[in-house]
Design a protein around this motif. Structure first.
Motif, mmCIF file in Angstrom:
data_model
loop_
_atom_site.group_PDB
_atom_site.id
_atom_site.type_symbol
_atom_site.label_atom_id
_atom_site.label_comp_id
_atom_site.label_asym_id
_atom_site.label_seq_id
_atom_site.Cartn_x
_atom_site.Cartn_y
_atom_site.Cartn_z
ATOM 1 N N UNK A 94 37.640 -55.497 70.959
ATOM 2 C CA UNK A 94 36.652 -55.610 69.883
ATOM 3 C C UNK A 94 35.742 -54.381 69.917
ATOM 4 N N UNK A 95 34.658 -54.415 69.137
ATOM 5 C CA UNK A 95 33.754 -53.266 69.091
ATOM 6 C C UNK A 95 33.224 -52.937 70.481
ATOM 7 N N UNK A 96 33.050 -51.652 70.707
ATOM 8 C CA UNK A 96 32.570 -51.154 72.002
ATOM 9 C C UNK A 96 31.136 -50.658 71.827
ATOM 10 N N UNK A 97 30.237 -51.022 72.754
ATOM 11 C CA UNK A 97 28.845 -50.604 72.677
ATOM 12 C C UNK A 97 28.455 -49.926 73.988
ATOM 13 N N UNK A 98 27.958 -48.693 73.865
ATOM 14 C CA UNK A 98 27.461 -47.925 75.008
ATOM 15 C C UNK A 98 25.942 -47.856 74.927
ATOM 16 N N UNK A 99 25.268 -48.113 76.046
ATOM 17 C CA UNK A 99 23.821 -47.927 76.156
ATOM 18 C C UNK A 99 23.582 -46.769 77.117
ATOM 19 N N UNK A 100 22.894 -45.738 76.633
ATOM 20 C CA UNK A 100 22.773 -44.500 77.404
ATOM 21 C C UNK A 100 21.312 -44.112 77.582
ATOM 22 N N UNK A 101 21.008 -43.621 78.781
ATOM 23 C CA UNK A 101 19.663 -43.165 79.134
ATOM 24 C C UNK A 101 19.798 -41.705 79.572
ATOM 25 N N UNK A 102 19.206 -40.802 78.793
ATOM 26 C CA UNK A 102 19.556 -39.381 78.854
ATOM 27 C C UNK A 102 18.316 -38.523 79.078
ATOM 28 N N UNK A 103 18.488 -37.442 79.856
ATOM 29 C CA UNK A 103 17.498 -36.371 79.982
ATOM 30 C C UNK A 103 18.176 -35.079 79.543
ATOM 31 N N UNK A 104 17.475 -34.260 78.754
ATOM 32 C CA UNK A 104 18.083 -33.017 78.265
ATOM 33 C C UNK A 104 17.057 -31.891 78.237
ATOM 34 N N UNK A 105 17.573 -30.665 78.109
ATOM 35 C CA UNK A 105 16.748 -29.474 77.890
ATOM 36 C C UNK A 105 17.048 -28.959 76.487
ATOM 37 N N UNK A 106 15.992 -28.753 75.704
ATOM 38 C CA UNK A 106 16.151 -28.292 74.318
ATOM 39 C C UNK A 106 15.385 -26.981 74.134
ATOM 40 N N UNK A 107 16.034 -26.055 73.400
ATOM 41 C CA UNK A 107 15.369 -24.776 73.151
ATOM 42 C C UNK A 107 15.429 -24.453 71.666
#
Length: 367
Positions: free
Chosen positions: A217-230
């Motif tokens: 059935x439908x797949x659900x991902x829960x993500x907790x992310x840190x990133x660097x943006x420029x």
């Protein structure tokens, strides 16, 4: 006397930017329906097996290239990779243990909106944002094996693609002293759909090898992310004005300058101090009227005449902000005349479409 822009104040993005990040990927329990030929307990009934696959630890990584429109809106193209371990399957017709992993990769087109806290009077280096995205992901199940205590085995695998979507909530922290560089923290929820019979299932039991398919059935991902943006198109803040030591006695000045952040008409704390000095000076020198003249630099959100018209209105709003502060400091409203000159009469001559902090000003003149 100059009111410099606050160095800790966050800003929305104008122009190109890149973003790289990663974090923890948690996949919700998935429901699977196996075709009858792939039951591995030896019963070989007429109905397929229904099971739930539970995921354990996982990670995600992404890279994106985007464009900020200067008004809070951003659009970006993103490539993403997700990985997750599988360690549990229930119910099954016989007891057993499950182990394996899966991964997905693909891309999204995202639309995001930065919430400028300065419009609420909060001059902090944090910018919350929200966004949505749509795209396509290929889902690959590495051989995921269920080994039963009766000696039978079931194995799931294969690759299939499907439509995917995501919701994004996060905040960016502007790194002091490095214009354009920010650290972001965010939560993402990714959903994905699959067609029937998307993946392969193989059963090994006493009657031989049996091949079929399995539907998820439908797949659900829960993500907790840190990133660097420029962000590339970010002008560095102007250096603070050098302190001026004036030997006493000194007559109060007759011209005061108040400076503004780009595309802003709100007064900073330093700007209010300058306005207060002008209001106090008006009571100590012979003054018949006070002129408040607003200006902008020649950069604009919109090109051509539309941008010039917008800058004219912005210069008047800046003058209105200074007038309101003078009135709060005790200056009679009838003694104040305001004017907006837009891009005209720059303090520092520049080329076209140039962000010059010293041209984003209001002059207070005591006549």
């Amino acid at each position: 006397m100059v009111a410099a822009p606050a160095a800790s104040m966050a800003s929305t993005i104008t122009g190109p930017y890149v973003d790289l990040g990663g974090g923890y990927n948690l996949v919700q329990t998935q429901h699977a329906h196996f075709s009858p030929t792939t039951q591995a307990d030896g019963s070989m009934g007429n109905e397929g097996t229904k099971s739930r696959f539970r995921h354990k630890d996982g990670f995600t990584g992404f890279g994106s290239f985007g464009w900020g429109f200067g008004n809070g809106l951003r659009a970006e193209v993103e490539g993403v990779y997700n990985y997750s371990q599988l360690n549990h399957r229930r119910p099954t017709y016989a007891n057993g243990s499950t182990s394996g992993s899966d991964q997905s990769y693909g891309g999204f087109v995202n639309v995001l909106y930065d919430i400028d806290l300065a419009q609420f009077g909060l001059n902090v280096p944090i910018t919350p944002f929200v966004g949505v995205g749509a795209g396509y992901l290929w889902q690959h199940y590495n051989p995921t094996t269920t080994a039963y205590t009766n000696g039978n085995i079931n194995r799931v695998g294969g690759t299939n693609g499907g439509f995917a979507y995501q919701g994004i909530v996060g905040a960016a922290y502007d790194i002091p002293g490095v214009p354009g560089l920010a650290v972001t923290g965010e939560y993402r929820m990714i959903g994905q759909t699959f067609s029937d019979g998307s993946f392969a299932s193989t059963a090994y039991n006493s009657s031989g090898v049996h091949k079929g398919n399995v539907n998820f059935d439908q797949r659900f991902n829960h993500q907790f992310i840190v990133s660097m943006r420029y962000a590339f198109d970010t002008a560095p803040p102007p250096p603070p004005p050098a302190p001026v030591v004036v030997p006493p006695p000194v007559a109060p000045a007759r011209t005061y300058l108040v400076f503004f952040d780009w595309d802003k008409s709100l007064l900073t704390g330093r700007a209010r101090e300058i306005v207060a000095q002008a209001a106090q000076a008006s009571t100590h020198v012979q003054t018949t009227r006070i002129e408040v003249n607003g200006y902008t630099d020649n950069s604009a959100i919109h090109p051509g005449p539309r941008g010039q018209k917008y800058n004219m209105g912005l210069s008047i709003r800046r003058a209105d902000s200074v007038k309101a502060e003078l009135i709060r400091d005790g200056v009679p409203a009838s003694a104040i005349d305001i004017h907006g000159y837009g891009e005209a009469h720059p303090l520092v001559p520049t080329g076209p479409n140039t962000r010059e902090p010293q041209n984003r000003r209001v002059e207070i003149i005591l006549r």
